[in-house]
Motif scaffolding. Structure first.
Motif, PDB file in Angstrom:
ATOM      1  N   PHE A  43       6.415 -37.994  50.652  1.00  0.00           N
ATOM      2  CA  PHE A  43       7.032 -37.144  51.673  1.00  0.00           C
ATOM      3  C   PHE A  43       6.643 -37.602  53.074  1.00  0.00           C
ATOM      4  CE2 PHE A  43       6.259 -33.455  54.499  1.00  0.00           C
ATOM      5  CZ  PHE A  43       7.576 -33.204  54.826  1.00  0.00           C
ATOM      6  N   ILE A  44       5.359 -37.868  53.269  1.00  0.00           N
ATOM      7  CA  ILE A  44       4.890 -38.325  54.585  1.00  0.00           C
ATOM      8  C   ILE A  44       5.564 -39.635  54.973  1.00  0.00           C
ATOM      9  CG2 ILE A  44       2.852 -39.187  55.827  1.00  0.00           C
ATOM     10  CD1 ILE A  44       1.231 -37.080  54.233  1.00  0.00           C
ATOM     11  N   SER A  45       5.793 -40.494  53.981  1.00  0.00           N
ATOM     12  CA  SER A  45       6.433 -41.776  54.283  1.00  0.00           C
ATOM     13  C   SER A  45       7.872 -41.608  54.762  1.00  0.00           C
ATOM     14  CB  SER A  45       6.392 -42.689  53.054  1.00  0.00           C
ATOM     15  OG  SER A  45       7.354 -42.291  52.093  1.00  0.00           O
ATOM     16  N   ALA A  51      12.913 -38.881  61.330  1.00  0.00           N
ATOM     17  CA  ALA A  51      12.902 -38.694  62.790  1.00  0.00           C
ATOM     18  C   ALA A  51      13.891 -39.648  63.449  1.00  0.00           C
ATOM     19  CB  ALA A  51      11.493 -38.910  63.331  1.00  0.00           C
ATOM     20  N   ARG A  52      13.932 -40.870  62.961  1.00  0.00           N
ATOM     21  CA  ARG A  52      14.885 -41.854  63.492  1.00  0.00           C
ATOM     22  C   ARG A  52      16.320 -41.388  63.251  1.00  0.00           C
ATOM     23  NH1 ARG A  52      14.907 -47.542  64.312  1.00  0.00           N
ATOM     24  NH2 ARG A  52      16.939 -48.463  63.903  1.00  0.00           N
ATOM     25  N   LYS A  53      16.584 -40.933  62.021  1.00  0.00           N
ATOM     26  CA  LYS A  53      17.925 -40.469  61.673  1.00  0.00           C
ATOM     27  C   LYS A  53      18.311 -39.254  62.518  1.00  0.00           C
ATOM     28  CE  LYS A  53      19.848 -40.420  57.552  1.00  0.00           C
ATOM     29  NZ  LYS A  53      20.169 -40.171  56.162  1.00  0.00           N
ATOM     30  N   ALA A  54      17.392 -38.314  62.713  1.00  0.00           N
ATOM     31  CA  ALA A  54      17.690 -37.126  63.513  1.00  0.00           C
ATOM     32  C   ALA A  54      18.009 -37.507  64.956  1.00  0.00           C
ATOM     33  CB  ALA A  54      16.510 -36.165  63.472  1.00  0.00           C
ATOM     34  N   ASP A  57      21.502 -39.684  64.913  1.00  0.00           N
ATOM     35  CA  ASP A  57      22.695 -38.959  64.468  1.00  0.00           C
ATOM     36  C   ASP A  57      22.832 -37.585  65.105  1.00  0.00           C
ATOM     37  OD1 ASP A  57      23.108 -41.153  62.860  1.00  0.00           O
ATOM     38  OD2 ASP A  57      22.427 -40.170  61.010  1.00  0.00           O
ATOM     39  N   GLY A  58      21.818 -37.154  65.830  1.00  0.00           N
ATOM     40  CA  GLY A  58      21.880 -35.843  66.461  1.00  0.00           C
ATOM     41  C   GLY A  58      21.703 -34.697  65.480  1.00  0.00           C
ATOM     42  N   GLN A  59      21.050 -34.953  64.369  1.00  0.00           N
ATOM     43  CA  GLN A  59      20.815 -33.907  63.376  1.00  0.00           C
ATOM     44  C   GLN A  59      19.521 -33.165  63.686  1.00  0.00           C
ATOM     45  OE1 GLN A  59      20.831 -35.717  59.520  1.00  0.00           O
ATOM     46  NE2 GLN A  59      22.975 -36.282  59.605  1.00  0.00           N
ATOM     47  N   GLU A  60      19.359 -32.020  63.071  1.00  0.00           N
ATOM     48  CA  GLU A  60      18.150 -31.216  63.239  1.00  0.00           C
ATOM     49  C   GLU A  60      17.035 -31.780  62.355  1.00  0.00           C
ATOM     50  OE1 GLU A  60      15.601 -28.471  64.622  1.00  0.00           O
ATOM     51  OE2 GLU A  60      17.650 -28.697  65.335  1.00  0.00           O
ATOM     52  N   LEU A  61      15.922 -32.186  62.980  1.00  0.00           N
ATOM     53  CA  LEU A  61      14.811 -32.805  62.246  1.00  0.00           C
ATOM     54  C   LEU A  61      14.189 -31.844  61.240  1.00  0.00           C
ATOM     55  CD1 LEU A  61      12.871 -35.141  61.725  1.00  0.00           C
ATOM     56  CD2 LEU A  61      11.505 -34.326  63.662  1.00  0.00           C
ATOM     57  N   ASN A  62      14.045 -30.578  61.604  1.00  0.00           N
ATOM     58  CA  ASN A  62      13.415 -29.621  60.695  1.00  0.00           C
ATOM     59  C   ASN A  62      14.206 -29.455  59.406  1.00  0.00           C
ATOM     60  OD1 ASN A  62      11.254 -29.153  62.374  1.00  0.00           O
ATOM     61  ND2 ASN A  62      12.239 -27.428  63.414  1.00  0.00           N
ATOM     62  N   LEU A  65      13.483 -32.587  57.310  1.00  0.00           N
ATOM     63  CA  LEU A  65      12.124 -32.529  56.766  1.00  0.00           C
ATOM     64  C   LEU A  65      12.009 -31.478  55.662  1.00  0.00           C
ATOM     65  CD1 LEU A  65       9.957 -32.863  59.997  1.00  0.00           C
ATOM     66  CD2 LEU A  65      10.256 -34.559  58.188  1.00  0.00           C
ATOM     67  N   GLY A  66      12.670 -30.355  55.828  1.00  0.00           N
ATOM     68  CA  GLY A  66      12.651 -29.311  54.796  1.00  0.00           C
ATOM     69  C   GLY A  66      13.271 -29.782  53.496  1.00  0.00           C
ATOM     70  N   GLY A  67      14.372 -30.494  53.606  1.00  0.00           N
ATOM     71  CA  GLY A  67      15.000 -31.034  52.394  1.00  0.00           C
ATOM     72  C   GLY A  67      14.131 -32.067  51.704  1.00  0.00           C
ATOM     73  N   ALA A  68      13.511 -32.936  52.504  1.00  0.00           N
ATOM     74  CA  ALA A  68      12.626 -33.949  51.924  1.00  0.00           C
ATOM     75  C   ALA A  68      11.402 -33.305  51.289  1.00  0.00           C
ATOM     76  CB  ALA A  68      12.213 -34.962  52.988  1.00  0.00           C
ATOM     77  N   LEU A  69      10.851 -32.296  51.954  1.00  0.00           N
ATOM     78  CA  LEU A  69       9.693 -31.593  51.401  1.00  0.00           C
ATOM     79  C   LEU A  69      10.040 -30.931  50.071  1.00  0.00           C
ATOM     80  CD1 LEU A  69       6.751 -30.613  51.859  1.00  0.00           C
ATOM     81  CD2 LEU A  69       7.742 -28.564  52.893  1.00  0.00           C
ATOM     82  N   PHE A  70      11.157 -30.250  50.016  1.00  0.00           N
ATOM     83  CA  PHE A  70      11.583 -29.611  48.774  1.00  0.00           C
ATOM     84  C   PHE A  70      11.763 -30.645  47.672  1.00  0.00           C
ATOM     85  CE2 PHE A  70      14.939 -28.136  45.895  1.00  0.00           C
ATOM     86  CZ  PHE A  70      14.344 -26.974  45.418  1.00  0.00           C
TER      87      PHE A  70
END
Length: 161
Positions: A43-45, A51-54, A57-62, A65-70
């Motif tokens: 997950f940390i990786s 962050a780069r993608k957000a 692409d103008g997406q919301e980082l949180n 990150l929430g999707g990756a964490l899940f």
């Protein structure tokens, strides 16, 4: 030995480290701790790349990150337990004499031992982006992961006890 020392030793002699882990007995708490540690590192990786993608692409980082964490904390462990069980079945079909705990430790330890490379892969994805360098680091991670996993399976199923 400490986990960091064991990870470093795995890059030299993976069979010896897995044999030592298996010699401690069937400790499901240790297997789960190894698995969750490797999932946390995975997950940390993902953070630099997300962050780069957000940013690009103008997406919301949180949300990313929430999707990756899940995915890494809840879904990946279930999938990895399933992969280890299927690996156990295949190993038994081709003549292995170990138990399913050996398959779990082999897979989970391979994931944790290869975590420095998956962290490097995440940094490469975040700072450089899609490139031959990212492909090279990804291939390097895959080679080491497979080496550790296959070595662990050999110890768990085919070494003389």
């Amino acid at each position: 030995m400490s986990v960091i020392t064991d990870i470093a030793a795995t890059y030299r002699r993976p069979r010896r480290v897995v044999a030592r882990l298996l010699s401690y007995g069937k400790r499901e708490d240790s297997a789960l701790a190894i698995l969750m540690g490797s999932c946390i590192f995975a997950f940390i990786s993902q953070m630099p790349n997300l962050a780069r993608k957000a940013h690009l692409d103008g997406q919301e980082l949180n949300m990313l990150l929430g999707g990756a964490l899940f995915g890494w904390i809840f879904i990946a462990p279930l999938m990895l337990y399933t992969v280890s069980w299927l690996t156990h079945l295949v190993a038994r079909l081709i003549g292995g004499e170990g138990d399913s705990f050996g398959a779990r430790i082999s897979l989970f330890w391979a994931m944790l031992s290869a975590s420095p490379l998956i962290l490097l892969n995440g940094l490469t994805a975040g700072f450089i982006g899609p490139s031959p360098a990212l492909n090279l680091v990804g291939i390097l991670w895959l080679v080491f992961f497979l080496w550790f996993w296959i070595s662990g399976l050999f110890v768990a199923y085919w070494s003389k006890k």
